[in-house]
Enzyme design. Structure first.
Site, PDB file in Angstrom:
ATOM      1  N   LYS A 141       0.844  -1.205   0.000  1.00 46.66           N
ATOM      2  CA  LYS A 141       0.000   0.000   0.000  1.00 46.66           C
ATOM      3  C   LYS A 141       0.877   1.253   0.000  1.00 46.66           C
ATOM      4  CE  LYS A 141      -3.877  -2.383   2.129  1.00 46.66           C
ATOM      5  NZ  LYS A 141      -4.583  -2.821   3.337  1.00 46.66           N
TER       6      LYS A 141
ATOM      7  N   GLN B  70      -4.898  -1.210   9.402  1.00 46.40           N
ATOM      8  CA  GLN B  70      -4.857  -2.589   8.893  1.00 46.40           C
ATOM      9  C   GLN B  70      -5.439  -3.553   9.914  1.00 46.40           C
ATOM     10  OE1 GLN B  70      -3.838  -3.302   5.784  1.00 46.40           O
ATOM     11  NE2 GLN B  70      -4.106  -5.503   6.003  1.00 46.40           N
TER      12      GLN B  70
ATOM     13  N   ASP C  95     -11.176   2.774   3.693  1.00 48.58           N
ATOM     14  CA  ASP C  95     -11.557   1.360   3.691  1.00 48.58           C
ATOM     15  C   ASP C  95     -13.070   1.206   3.511  1.00 48.58           C
ATOM     16  OD1 ASP C  95      -9.721  -0.743   3.930  1.00 48.58           O
ATOM     17  OD2 ASP C  95      -9.309  -0.281   6.029  1.00 48.58           O
TER      18      ASP C  95
HETATM   19  N1  GUN Z   1      -6.948  -6.780   6.237  1.00 47.44           N
HETATM   20  C1  GUN Z   1      -7.184  -7.563   5.145  1.00 47.44           C
HETATM   21  N2  GUN Z   1      -7.793  -6.852   4.195  1.00 47.44           N
HETATM   22  C2  GUN Z   1      -7.935  -5.592   4.666  1.00 47.44           C
HETATM   23  C3  GUN Z   1      -8.475  -4.395   4.122  1.00 47.44           C
HETATM   24  O1  GUN Z   1      -8.978  -4.335   2.986  1.00 47.44           O
HETATM   25  N3  GUN Z   1      -8.424  -3.300   4.927  1.00 47.44           N
HETATM   26  C4  GUN Z   1      -7.889  -3.349   6.177  1.00 47.44           C
HETATM   27  N4  GUN Z   1      -7.895  -2.226   6.893  1.00 47.44           N
HETATM   28  N5  GUN Z   1      -7.383  -4.432   6.703  1.00 47.44           N
HETATM   29  C5  GUN Z   1      -7.400  -5.550   5.948  1.00 47.44           C
END
Ligand code: GUN
Length: 304
Positions: free
Chosen positions: A55, A99, A122
């Site tokens: 990311k 996350q 998100d």
């Molecule tokens: N953990 C696995 N996929 C995601 C996601 O799309 N967003 C977040 N914040 N955590 C994750």
């Protein structure tokens, strides 16, 4: 019947990231606006570490202001909430992503609820879930948004199509069903308690599998010619027993790909299907949040 067309999410995501980078460059020169993304990770979960690294790298490549906050496993909920409050108040940050999963001492729902909904890239905040449900402009969860972009590219108009979503998570199943409904599909959400799941799946013109169970959806569950979107990312032992004995693994989806490709009209592979779309849509959401915050239109070329 011919083999299914393979939907190349990796190529689609690369094109989308390129368009986002172009839009960011133009916003910077014309409006002095630089989208800012803050990613927060707590602890050492190895899969999370890889996602967060990707990311950060992809947001920098697209020209974003990008910050990653790495907090210790023992971080308290209060400490994390203080960081979220600081990011909410930071005008250089337009998107905040915490996350998941979080360590057990932290209530994930409390943390998600503390994020400013207009910075919730998100799309997990209940305000954004509500906006999506009633058809207001929302920040939409990244993986579902990626699924819809691939489907619209593959099929054009989705109106009137029979869509079955297998899985009812807040992160994928429920929001992807909302987006399909908004696109005028007839939507069924199936799950582990659905009676005769195979027969329900066999009705689908569009089948979205998001259950997290390796190769659960078999070729015989698929209507000939259907479009299959496989959201699963499951690690299983390597095919070669000698490699498996050494602990080597491979990644498979929720769909038995080799069977499904002989029946479906089009299908996303794993890896290289939905997965790459998730980060591209995170960048798209951050760009959207930055533009909405600054009161400028989201550039047309990103196809938002
Ligand atoms: N953990 C696995 N996929 C995601 C996601 O799309 N967003 C977040 N914040 N955590 C994750």
């Amino acid at each position: 019947m011919a083999e299914a067309r393979i939907i190349d999410g990796k190529a689609f995501a690369a094109t989308l990231r390129g368009r986002i980078a172009g839009a960011v460059q133009r916003l910077r020169t014309e409006k002095g606006l630089v989208p800012g993304l803050a990613v927060v990770i707590v602890g050492e979960n190895p899969a999370s570490q890889i996602y967060v690294k990707n990311k950060g790298e992809q947001s920098r490549e697209a020209g974003f202001h990008s910050v990653t906050h790495r907090l210790a496993e023992a971080t308290t909920q209060d400490d994390l909430l203080r960081l979220v409050a600081q990011l909410n108040a930071d005008p250089a940050i337009h998107g905040i992503l915490v996350q998941l999963p979080l360590p057990p001492q932290i209530d994930a729902m409390a943390v998600l609820a503390a994020i400013d909904p207009d910075k919730d890239v998100d799309g997990f905040h209940v305000v954004n879930a509500g906006r999506l449900a009633v058809g207001l402009p929302a920040l939409v969860p990244c993986t579902p948004l990626g699924c819809l972009m691939l489907l619209k590219d593959a099929l054009g108009d989705l109106r009137g199509r029979e869509a079955v979503v297998v899985g009812r998570s807040n992160i994928v199943g429920k929001p992807v069903a909302q987006l399909l409904l908004q696109a005028d599909c007839t939507v069924t959400i199936a799950h582990s308690r659905t009676a005769d799941l195979q027969a329900v799946c066999r009705r689908a013109d569009i089948l979205v599998a998001a259950v997290g169970r390796p190769e659960m959806v078999r070729g015989s569950w698929i209507k000939p010619g259907a479009t299959v979107i496989d959201v699963g990312i499951n690690r299983v032992p390597a095919r070669d027993p000698a490699l498996a004995a050494q602990g080597k693994s491979r990644v498979v989806g929720d769909v038995a790909f080799e069977e499904a490709r002989m029946v479906a009209g089009a299908i996303t592979p794993v890896p290289g299907g939905v997965g790459p779309m998730t980060i591209a849509c995170l960048l798209l959401n951050t760009l959207t949040a930055a533009c909405r915050g600054a009161g400028v239109p989201v550039p047309d070329e990103v196809g938002a």
